[in-house]
Design a protein around this motif. Structure first.
Motif, PDB file in Angstrom:
ATOM      1  N   ARG A 146       0.881  -1.207  -0.008  1.00  0.00           N
ATOM      2  CA  ARG A 146       0.116   0.019   0.133  1.00  0.00           C
ATOM      3  C   ARG A 146       0.910   1.011   0.163  1.00  0.00           C
ATOM      4  O   ARG A 146       0.773   2.198  -0.706  1.00  0.00           O
TER       5      ARG A 146
ATOM      6  N   ARG B 188      -2.772  -0.895  -5.207  1.00  0.00           N
ATOM      7  CA  ARG B 188      -3.840  -0.385  -4.755  1.00  0.00           C
ATOM      8  C   ARG B 188      -4.337  -1.757  -3.933  1.00  0.00           C
ATOM      9  O   ARG B 188      -4.435  -2.723  -4.375  1.00  0.00           O
TER      10      ARG B 188
ATOM     11  N   GLU C 237      -7.275  -3.339  -1.539  1.00  0.00           N
ATOM     12  CA  GLU C 237      -8.938  -3.377  -1.537  1.00  0.00           C
ATOM     13  C   GLU C 237      -9.383  -4.583  -0.548  1.00  0.00           C
ATOM     14  O   GLU C 237      -9.229  -5.773  -1.047  1.00  0.00           O
TER      15      GLU C 237
ATOM     16  N   ASP D 147      -9.798  -1.627 -12.330  1.00  0.00           N
ATOM     17  CA  ASP D 147      -9.649  -0.389 -12.585  1.00  0.00           C
ATOM     18  C   ASP D 147      -8.174   0.148 -12.290  1.00  0.00           C
ATOM     19  O   ASP D 147      -7.582   0.995 -12.981  1.00  0.00           O
ATOM     20  N   ALA D 148      -7.802  -0.305 -11.136  1.00  0.00           N
ATOM     21  CA  ALA D 148      -6.090  -0.049 -10.836  1.00  0.00           C
ATOM     22  C   ALA D 148      -5.127  -0.594 -11.870  1.00  0.00           C
ATOM     23  O   ALA D 148      -4.034   0.207 -12.348  1.00  0.00           O
TER      24      ALA D 148
ATOM     25  N   ALA E 176      -1.361   0.532 -12.229  1.00  0.00           N
ATOM     26  CA  ALA E 176      -1.146   0.148 -10.613  1.00  0.00           C
ATOM     27  C   ALA E 176      -1.388  -1.289 -10.437  1.00  0.00           C
ATOM     28  O   ALA E 176      -2.360  -1.996 -10.974  1.00  0.00           O
TER      29      ALA E 176
ATOM     30  N   ALA F 258      -2.293  -4.556  -8.064  1.00  0.00           N
ATOM     31  CA  ALA F 258      -3.634  -4.361  -7.166  1.00  0.00           C
ATOM     32  C   ALA F 258      -3.703  -5.666  -6.250  1.00  0.00           C
ATOM     33  O   ALA F 258      -3.316  -6.842  -6.768  1.00  0.00           O
TER      34      ALA F 258
END
Length: 483
Positions: free
Chosen positions: A316, A321, A323, A351-352, A357, A359
């Motif tokens: 992080r 990302r 989640e 989306d990341a 990025a 994830a």
């Protein structure tokens, strides 16, 4: 005079030929193993491959007779010297073992390798009710003709040491007796309250249990005990350093007789290859090459370990990302609500990834996470037992990963957590894995083999909860030095 060989033209000498054959590794398979979880299965895969022995790990497919296809699948790997089957018995009860392990053991025994290994975690965590190693030994010894069953658990490369039968494990750079280990002593399913492994195993089986200690190994006069009143004894072998590791390998190999069954960690694989190198039968280990960088990675984690929690925090802080998968929603009785939570988490990751990025979708961040301390209440609300709920978490993470892969063209994925790794990897349509590159000890980068072109060639890392340092996910990305 001996006759000349029609193939080579040289004079045949049966005695010399027999001696020469005895002073090398035999042809064909050297070892076959069943892994009690998927992360441990890739640990053994790494150990043998890094020693220069081609190894293939098959993943259990969802079928009434899951291993019926094994001979056909194995034909794709004609050079294999070691074959593994990745299973899930570490999280199962003895009734499940009775129903599933005999077929797996019989399939492996028929391959003809001189050693059949039940590959266990290097922390040996188990209990009479869950992941019983004693039960596995009781089921396995009858599949091989040997009159003793070695247990090699210590693995110095992984920070595991067995001394006079007691197991020690390194955590955060400090060694701990296992019953005082900060994680394993309070494991949520199989807490280890006994570091003396013979005493621990005695809770799980009535068969004789013995120990070959480090002093006997160093003297070089160790001899394993044999059948006691017709029973095959389980025999622990101390491993504290490279010398005792190689001597453990010598003892197992030289006393293998017509074939042995062994419930052991990857310590057995490291011990055998250390002895084979000492004899000159293997070159110095070429090891695995370092993992090449990947543009981005996606990971799912069902691990409750503080080690994995530190790795998630590191990720992080370094641009990943991260989640959380809301377990109350993902395990809800309302199927539509559960599906919506899985789709939401997958969408965040997608989306990341599309934004450049990496994830990680995780279900918990350490043993003190409310998702862990409140797990029983979540399970009860969903109408599930604790064990059922734990497996459902793995299934939810598998659904998240399938959703991610459906929307991206990922090269590399990571799964953290032993039980989660099994659920996720077995749900991706992968037939087999081979070790491709090094990440950290115990968690290699693997190449997936699949009849599905979308999965064939996928790179996957399966990581146990205790494996790796804080920067593990950076190393899995292959760009840790740049992060």
């Amino acid at each position: 005079m001996s006759p000349a060989s029609p193939r080579t033209g040289r004079l045949e000498d049966p005695v010399a030929d027999a001696l020469a054959a005895a002073d090398r590794l035999p042809d064909g398979l050297l070892l076959a193993y069943y892994g009690d979880d998927f992360t441990g299965s890739t640990d053994a895969l790494e150990a043998m491959t890094a020693a220069g022995l081609p190894t293939v790990l098959f993943l259990e497919p969802p079928a009434p007779d899951p291993w019926a296809r094994l001979p056909r699948l194995l034909a794709r790997f004609p050079d294999a010297r070691c074959v593994g089957l990745a299973g899930s018995s570490r999280a199962r009860d003895p009734a499940w073992m009775d129903a599933h392990l005999p077929a797996a053991f019989d399939t492996l025994a028929r391959l003809g390798a001189p050693i059949l290994q039940y590959k266990v975690c290097s922390t040996f965590d188990s209990s009479p009710a869950v992941g019983s190693i004693g039960k596995a030994i009781d089921l396995g010894v009858s599949r091989m003709p040997g009159d003793w069953s070695p247990c090699v658990v210590g693995a110095p490369r992984l920070g595991r040491f067995q001394v006079f039968g007691n197991l020690f494990a390194v955590a955060g750079g400090t060694g701990h007796r296992l019953d005082r280990h900060p994680t394993m002593s309070c494991h949520p399913v199989t807490p280890m309250d006994e570091a003396d492994l013979p005493r621990h195993l005695a809770r799980q089986t009535a068969r004789p249990i013995a120990l070959v200690d480090m002093l006997a190994l160093r003297r070089g006069d160790a001899q394993p005990p044999r059948r006691v009143s017709g029973e095959v004894p389980a025999v622990f072998i101390d491993v504290v350093d490279e010398q005792t590791l190689a001597q453990a390998g010598r003892l197992v190999w030289e006393q293998r007789g017509p074939g042995l069954f062994s419930a052991s960690s990857s310590g057995l694989d490291y011990a055998l290859t250390a002895w084979w190198r000492a004899r000159g039968w293997l070159p110095e280990p070429p090891g695995l090459p370092p993992a090449a960088p990947a543009p981005v990675i996606a990971a799912v984690s069902g691990s409750c370990s503080p080690v994995t929690a530190g790795q998630i925090r590191w990720a992080r802080a370094h641009g990943f990302r991260t989640e959380r998968l809301d377990l109350a929603r993902a395990l809800a009785r309302d199927a539509r609500a559960a599906a919506a939570e899985i789709a939401r988490a997958a969408r965040v990751a997608v989306d990341a990834l599309r934004g450049g990025a990496s994830a990680i979708v995780f279900s918990a961040e350490g043993p003190d996470d409310p998702a862990v301390t409140g797990f029983d209440a979540v399970a009860a609300s969903a109408g599930l037992s604790r064990g059922e709920a734990a497996r459902r978490v793995g299934e939810c993470l598998a659904a998240v990963m399938r959703g991610i892969l459906a929307e991206t063209r990922l090269q590399r994925i990571v799964v953290a957590g032993g039980d989660s790794s099994g659920e996720v990897a077995s749900a991706l349509g992968i037939d087999a894995l081979t070790a491709q590159a090094a990440i950290v000890p115990g968690a290699p980068l693997c190449r997936a083999w699949s009849a599905d072109p979308a999965r064939d060639g996928l790179e996957i890392v399966l990581k146990g909860g205790q494996i790796g340092g804080d920067d593990f996910f950076g190393k899995a990305l292959g760009q840790a030095s740049r992060i």
